[in-house]
Write an enzyme that holds these catalytic residues in place. Structure first.
Site, PDB file in Angstrom:
ATOM      1  CG  PHE A   9       8.043  41.265  66.699  1.00  0.00           C
ATOM      2  CD1 PHE A   9       7.183  40.385  67.345  1.00  0.00           C
ATOM      3  CD2 PHE A   9       7.860  42.631  66.874  1.00  0.00           C
ATOM      4  CE1 PHE A   9       6.150  40.858  68.148  1.00  0.00           C
ATOM      5  CE2 PHE A   9       6.833  43.120  67.672  1.00  0.00           C
ATOM      6  CZ  PHE A   9       5.971  42.231  68.311  1.00  0.00           C
ATOM      7  CB  VAL A  12       3.471  34.956  61.243  1.00  0.00           C
ATOM      8  CG1 VAL A  12       2.721  33.900  62.035  1.00  0.00           C
ATOM      9  CG2 VAL A  12       3.105  34.835  59.764  1.00  0.00           C
ATOM     10  CE  LYS A 100       5.615  29.190  54.367  1.00  0.00           C
ATOM     11  NZ  LYS A 100       4.606  30.195  54.180  1.00  0.00           N
ATOM     12  CB  VAL A 127      -0.267  23.234  55.827  1.00  0.00           C
ATOM     13  CG1 VAL A 127      -1.099  22.940  54.580  1.00  0.00           C
ATOM     14  CG2 VAL A 127       1.078  22.537  55.739  1.00  0.00           C
ATOM     15  N   GLY A 182       0.790  41.336  53.116  1.00  0.00           N
ATOM     16  CA  GLY A 182       1.539  40.416  53.990  1.00  0.00           C
ATOM     17  C   GLY A 182       1.304  38.951  53.663  1.00  0.00           C
ATOM     18  CG  ASP A 196       4.391  28.727  50.383  1.00  0.00           C
ATOM     19  OD1 ASP A 196       5.011  28.825  51.450  1.00  0.00           O
ATOM     20  OD2 ASP A 196       3.139  28.712  50.325  1.00  0.00           O
ATOM     21  CE  LYS A 200       1.931  27.222  52.798  1.00  0.00           C
ATOM     22  NZ  LYS A 200       1.340  28.400  52.168  1.00  0.00           N
TER      23      LYS A 200
HETATM   24  N1  HSE Z   1       3.195  32.988  51.166  1.00  0.00           N
HETATM   25  C1  HSE Z   1       2.307  32.063  51.785  1.00  0.00           C
HETATM   26  C2  HSE Z   1       0.996  32.066  50.984  1.00  0.00           C
HETATM   27  C3  HSE Z   1       2.072  32.466  53.213  1.00  0.00           C
HETATM   28  O1  HSE Z   1       0.792  32.993  50.203  1.00  0.00           O
HETATM   29  O2  HSE Z   1       0.200  31.149  51.134  1.00  0.00           O
HETATM   30  C4  HSE Z   1       1.271  31.466  54.009  1.00  0.00           C
HETATM   31  O3  HSE Z   1       1.960  30.254  54.145  1.00  0.00           O
END
Ligand code: HSE
Length: 403
Positions: A9, A12, A100, A127, A182, A196, A200
């Protein structure tokens, strides 16, 4: 009424609850019944939240409740998210996720498990945040052979680069702002070091080419080495330096990589700024299509999670065909060294050196940049060929060009 559970929670997870609550009637219309969040799994309590009394701390409560038809996993991180996903699928529950890391690492196994248990495993939010990209690649472009997928896949780093370039902001304060909004991962090193985006691009590569690469093993460079030199060179040549995930096949092998690229202004990706993502798909029948929108953030990402929930709940009677991925073998993959493309160079030296570099690189453009430097764009070649051509000159930086 259809009952679902939310795992995690945070940004997202709470955003998805907000979408499900705010658009309840619309969603009920799509699903044919009202969707009820029966449980929220989190380590924390949320006494002030209207759904606070639905919080549980034991996954078994959810797994053992036959009323729960679907689990939305938004915990982030590999464990226990992967373990809970497995358990939910084995308990006959559909799973949707924004995670992801889990899809890029365990996608082959989880899709296979979902097929075995006749449930769905969907991951549109993994993604591009709120941008529809997974489903279009899987369904709308199914009549095409995908030639390449390239784009800005990380909102945090694009937000930082835009702030640095447009407002002269420093790296640390731009990152802090991305975290406050966020956008950033729990450990923002995953954003700024490119991991990250690597997760993706391997997901997109799997959708395009059917094999899943190890995201920890593909060529990955983040934005921590980006300096004012990059900005100056990019500005001199008309374009921008962006963190790009790129995948294509080279001699029948899959290449996936993440790197800062120079994106000339004719390419629409160069104009994708702030937290926005822009994903350029080159398909053999359609040609090029750009998927653009909010790439991170609470409600945009939640919008994609809830789209998957609706997709599953509105097609409950049908068995979905899930992607048939395989783990890529060593022979099926290759690395960035084989990529033939133009390269941007910033070199130091006199006009004679610039002439020499122009010839060696078969460069179409060579412009002076303040501080007695020259920015050039080479003819298409590999990075090694380009470096070797300039071995006698002082190279300040080199980045591939996304044409
Ligand atoms: N930390 C990732 C970004 C969150 O900034 O794209 C979304 O996947």
């Amino acid at each position: 009424m259809i009952h679902i559970a939310i795992l995690g929670f945070g940004v997202v997870g709470s955003g998805s609850a907000e979408v499900l609550t705010q658009n309840r009637e619309l969603i009920a219309k799509h699903c044919g019944e009202e969707v009820n969040i029966k449980y929220i799994l989190d380590l924390r309590e949320f006494p002030d939240h209207p759904l606070g009394e639905r919080v549980v701390h034991d996954i078994r409560v959810i797994l053992d409740d036959p009323e729960v038809a679907l689990v939305a996993e938004m915990m982030g991180g590999a464990h226990p998210a992967y373990d809970f996903t497995r358990a939910a699928i084995e308990a006959g529950k559909h799973v949707v996720t924004s995670n992801k890391e889990v899809v890029a690492t365990f996608g082959v196994e989880l899709l296979k498990l979902a097929r075995k248990h006749h449930v769905s495993y969907l991951f549109e939010a993994s993604v591009g945040g709120g941008i529809p990209i997974i489903r279009p690649l899987q369904t709308d472009l199914a009549s095409n052979q995908i030639l390449s997928v390239s784009g800005i896949l990380n909102g945090t780093t694009n937000f930082i680069l835009t702030k640095m370039e447009r407002e002269g902001a420093d790296f640390a304060s731009a990152l802090k702002e991305a975290q406050a909004n966020g956008y950033a991962e729990a450990n923002p090193a995953a954003d700024v070091e490119g991991l990250d985006a690597a997760r993706k691009i391997v997901i997109l590569a799997a959708l395009a080419f059917g094999v899943l690469l190890d995201p920890n093993k593909i060529s990955t460079t983040g934005i921590t080495g980006i300096t004012k030199d990059h900005t100056a060179a990019a500005r001199a040549l008309g374009g921008a330096v962006k963190l790009i995930g790129h995948t294509r096949t080279v001699d029948g092998k899959v290449l996936a990589m993440v790197s800062p690229f120079f994106v000339p202004s004719q390419n629409p990706v160069s104009h994708v700024d702030g937290v926005f993502n822009g994903i350029l798909v080159d398909a053999n029948m359609l040609g090029r299509a750009l998927f653009y929108g909010a790439g991170a953030g609470k409600l945009p990402t939640a919008s994609a999670v809830v789209a998957d929930i609706i997709d599953i709940l509105s097609h409950r009677a049908e068995e979905r065909s899930l992607p048939q991925w395989r783990t890529a073998t060593a022979e099926e993959q290759t690395d960035a060294s084989v990529l033939v493309c133009r390269h941007l160079f910033l070199i130091e030296g006199c006009a004679k050196c610039a002439d020499k570099a122009t010839k060696a690189l078969r460069a179409e453009a060579c412009v002076g940049v303040e501080g007695g430097r020259y920015a050039l764009i080479s003819a298409p070649m590999t990075a090694k060929e380009a470096r070797d051509a300039l071995s006698e000159l002082t190279v300040v930086l080199t980045v591939p060009v996304l044409d």
